[in-house]
Scaffold this active site. Structure first.
Site, PDB file in Angstrom:
ATOM      1  N   ASP A 270       0.865  -1.177   0.000  1.00  0.00           N
ATOM      2  CA  ASP A 270       0.000   0.000   0.000  1.00  0.00           C
ATOM      3  C   ASP A 270       0.908   1.236   0.000  1.00  0.00           C
ATOM      4  O   ASP A 270       2.136   1.132   0.082  1.00  0.00           O
ATOM      5  CB  ASP A 270      -0.990  -0.017   1.175  1.00  0.00           C
ATOM      6  CG  ASP A 270      -2.241   0.815   0.858  1.00  0.00           C
ATOM      7  OD1 ASP A 270      -2.171   1.689  -0.034  1.00  0.00           O
ATOM      8  OD2 ASP A 270      -3.279   0.617   1.508  1.00  0.00           O
TER       9      ASP A 270
HETATM   10  C1  BGC Z   1      -5.185   3.120   0.189  1.00  0.00           C
HETATM   11  C2  BGC Z   1      -5.348   2.150  -0.969  1.00  0.00           C
HETATM   12  C3  BGC Z   1      -5.237   2.899  -2.264  1.00  0.00           C
HETATM   13  C4  BGC Z   1      -3.897   3.612  -2.309  1.00  0.00           C
HETATM   14  C5  BGC Z   1      -3.640   4.352  -3.616  1.00  0.00           C
HETATM   15  C6  BGC Z   1      -3.959   4.000   0.042  1.00  0.00           C
HETATM   16  O1  BGC Z   1      -3.932   5.014   0.981  1.00  0.00           O
HETATM   17  O2  BGC Z   1      -5.138   2.397   1.385  1.00  0.00           O
HETATM   18  O3  BGC Z   1      -6.589   1.502  -0.851  1.00  0.00           O
HETATM   19  O4  BGC Z   1      -5.394   2.008  -3.341  1.00  0.00           O
HETATM   20  O5  BGC Z   1      -3.863   4.549  -1.253  1.00  0.00           O
HETATM   21  O6  BGC Z   1      -4.429   5.460  -3.749  1.00  0.00           O
END
Ligand code: BGC
Length: 750
Positions: A270
């Site tokens: 993530d």
């Molecule tokens: C979130 C993800 C997301 C990623 C990219 C993160 O903060 O937890 O679900 O896909 O950001 O935007």
């Protein structure tokens, strides 16, 4: 890529993907390999010199958050024409519930209990996003959400592993299409692996403590379903699972995902979750974090730049074996190959249906209709009949908010496409009745009663008052958690004030989570939960309120009475002291000076009822369904066989309607304690008034497997109870006996 290399790869052909990947890998330098694992943020509609240099020099394998087609094509051109090996880029984006055309939030879509709705929503989103050059979406989010304080329940597919699994697979199929190499397909990403939904106290990013049996029975099944549906990638969760953050969790990323499930796609971290391993307290700094993540099984680094800075050196020093690096890169290359990016890296928006076109909007409207749940309908107030109305008052801060009705995660959603409930109600009135709109509160969080006077006056003169209440989009989603999930601001007071006029009250709830409504539910005649329904909220709700369509949604998540009941979900285990109506005692009924052991000595809270406000699976329609004739085609079922379950469902009302027929089981005696009920099958059935249909489910004994004492999956002989009905409280039941495997017949053994 040099001419020679292209020629070699062309000779191998795309139909030998593994040979292609290995051939390419053999030509890559160490820095080029590491570059493929670096996912970087876009720069918003342009390519700066620094990013261009990184791409040209092979230091970037994927970009996220770039949706301008010309910019995406420029990035691909730099990668394909100007980098040494010409490897195209993955272009990722959070396409969660629509792109330009916004569909209901995923939690709402789950309430349709309709895989077709979910598949279609993802298909439309894929087409719209692909037209902008996106080829990879960070969806579906398949975390099990049993704590509505957590803002991300809006993004999940509800509280139940079976329902979420069916819908997760449908969403993957919708995004990825029949062939991932079609230009309109997106690589999907099952996230957040795993257990993120169990964040302590429903607070985002908080630690999770999930015993392995619970993890395997509740949290992992939807991920398994996504993997089985061919999902191209997985995303590691931010959360710390029992002391080992997901981004460093070998058990999850390698043992379960690769070794047990044979997943062949790649795992992305993530956002920054690799450098965050140091913040968690797991590593001294980014070098150690890169090593932990790589060795655990995380292949790509989202936005952390940690792999780019350290992985090369880690491989040179032997701290990360070169074979592990090759595995990581091969996993990414395979997905690029499956996407057909080596053949068509460019996007051509003109080749796609226009985002927001009428067909896409029609699909969003149907999804919103099917996702809406009628929670309460006292005296059949709904549907409203336009012919009997003179004045309608429309009240509330969410009646006319083109942006708020879209919900969370709508980077690319276009509020100018939204039709609001107020607009649609005005349009459907066709001059037959007057519509008066009073906002009542500026926002859902507004505590002022200043607007109440006008709202009450409007309600007084109306035949019916419809209140559009709930939460703005910003009150749910990532990092938007709440400790108290009752209606924010002075909305409860507004309901009371309007209800005091004695004008019938309909509340349309627009929210990103189940809310605790016990203190106002009695004031309301009808309660329609629309969640955040998206672009087509208005037309969909007008159809439902005026009975053009009958509601058919069923709750995919329990509604608690009060926040303190959370987590409250239907598939809990029994405990040794289960509550019963006889043993439940409300503290208001305890006499003064009552002795310590006066309350029922069973499992409940003293200050609220022990049941939820609305259970999982609940949802009314404008007609009535009756269940009868539950039969099983055998009462002894070998552990390797299936049982047919038949039930008759009758539309006993006067309108056409759709019922979601639900089948639950219980294994009352097992080597480990099992939930009091578990959903195992469901079907949407549309019935004309008076029509009866026999619905048949096939329940295979393997669906009754669970992680036994040694954590291995077992199907244990013994009694199994079955219920079929319209909610998790279904009362029509039967049972059968699971017995040992049938010995093979002579013919079979021969
Ligand atoms: C979130 C993800 C997301 C990623 C990219 C993160 O903060 O937890 O679900 O896909 O950001 O935007």
């Amino acid at each position: 890529m040099t001419r020679t290399e292209t020629a070699i790869l062309d000779r191998i052909g795309r139909d030998e993907p593994e040979a292609f990947v290995q051939e390419l890998l053999a030509r890559m330098t160490l820095p080029e390999k590491v570059g493929q694992l670096n996912l970087v943020n876009g720069q918003g509609g342009h390519v700066g010199d620094d990013l261009a240099a990184h791409v040209r020099e092979g230091r970037v394998g994927a970009v996220l958050n770039e949706v301008d087609p010309a910019t995406v094509n420029e990035l691909q051109r730099l990668a394909v024409d100007e980098s040494r090996l010409g490897i195209p880029l993955l272009v990722g984006r959070d396409v969660i519930h629509g792109f330009r055309t916004v569909f209901p939030i995923p939690l709402a879509q789950a309430c349709s209990w309709d895989p077709e709705v979910v598949r279609q929503g993802a298909r439309v989103a894929a087409l719209e996003a692909a037209s902008r050059g996106v080829n990879w979406t960070f969806a579906p989010m398949v975390d099990i959400g049993r704590d509505p304080r957590w803002g991300r329940v809006a993004e999940c597919l509800g509280e139940d592993p079976h329902l979420a699994s069916i819908l997760a697979a449908a969403m993957v199929e919708g995004f990825q299409g029949e062939d991932l190499s079609d230009p309109g397909s997106l690589a999907a990403c099952a996230k957040h692996f795993a257990g993120y939904g169990a964040s302590e106290s429903g607070k985002d990013y908080a630690s999770t403590n999930i015993p392995e049996r619970e993890l395997r029975s509740v949290h992992l099944p939807p991920f398994r379903a996504a993997a089985d549906a061919g999902v191209a990638s997985f995303m590691a969760s931010f959360s710390d699972l029992d002391g080992i953050p997901a981004s460093a969790n070998h058990f999850l990323m390698t043992q379960v995902l690769r070794q047990e499930w044979d997943f062949r796609g790649f795992v992305v971290s993530d956002w920054d979750s690799i450098p965050q391993l140091t913040v968690h307290g797991l590593t001294r700094g980014p070098r150690g974090a890169a090593r932990e993540a790589a060795m655990a099984g995380v292949d790509m680094d989202m936005a952390g730049w940690t792999y780019l800075s350290h992985l090369g050196e880690l491989v040179e020093s032997g701290d990360v074996p070169a074979e592990r690096l090759d595995e990581m890169v091969a996993a990414v290359l395979r997905v690029k190959l499956r996407l057909g990016l080596f053949d068509h890296p460019w996007t051509n928006p003109a080749a796609f249906p226009a985002p927001g076109n009428p067909d896409h909007r029609a699909a969003a409207r149907e999804a919103a209709i099917r996702s809406t749940v009628l929670l309460k309908n006292e005296g059949s107030l709904l549907p409203l009949s336009p012919g009997n109305l003179t004045r309608l008052s429309v009240i509330g801060p969410l009646a006319d908010e083109p942006h708020e009705q879209l919900g969370t995660w709508i980077f690319d959603g276009d509020p100018s496409l939204s039709t609001t409930p107020l607009q649609a109600l005005r349009e459907s009135s066709e001059g037959r009745f007057a519509v008066r709109y009073v906002r009542g509160l500026e926002t859902t969080r507004d505590r002022s009663h200043d607007g109440f006077h006008e709202a009450v006056a409007a309600a007084e003169e109306a035949d019916v008052a419809i209140l559009f209440l709930g939460e703005e989009a910003i009150l749910s989603g990532e990092a938007h958690c709440r400790a108290d999930i009752s209606l924010p601001g002075a909305q409860e007071d507004l309901i009371r004030a309007v209800a005091a006029t004695r004008t019938p009250v309909v509340v349309v709830l627009m929210a990103g989570r189940p809310l605790a409504l016990e203190s106002v539910v009695e004031e309301v005649d009808a309660l329609l939960c629309a969640w955040h329904p998206g672009t087509e909220a208005g037309p969909a709700l007008a159809d439902l309120l005026f009975g053009v369509r009958s509601p058919s949604g069923k709750l995919a998540a329990t509604f608690p009475r009060v926040t303190g009941q959370v987590p409250i979900y239907y598939a809990h285990r029994n405990t040794g002291k289960p509550v019963s109506p006889e043993s439940w005692t409300h503290m208001d009924h305890l006499p003064r000076g009552a002795p310590q052991l006066s309350a029922g000595m069973t499992s409940f809270h003293m200050d609220t009822h022990f049941t939820p406000l609305f259970p999982f699976g609940h949802g009314l329609s404008y007609t009535r369904f009756e269940y009868s004739g539950l039969t099983l085609d055998r009462h002894e079922v070998p552990v390797d066989r299936a049982v047919g379950v038949y039930v008759q469902v009758t539309n006993a009302g006067a309108r056409r309607g759709t019922e979601v027929v639900q089948l639950y089981v219980r294994d009352p005696v097992a080597s480990v304690t099992r939930p009091v009920r578990e959903l195992k099958a469901f079907r949407r059935v549309e019935l004309e008034p008076g029509e009866t249909r026999t619905v048949r489910f096939v329940l295979h004994a393997s669906q009754l497997a669970f992680p036994g004492r040694n954590m291995r999956s077992v199907v244990e002989p013994g009694r199994i109870q079955v219920w079929v009905g319209g909610s998790s409280e279904a009362s029509l039941g039967s049972e059968f006996e699971l017995v040992e495997k049938t010995p093979p017949t002579e013919a079979e053994s021969a």
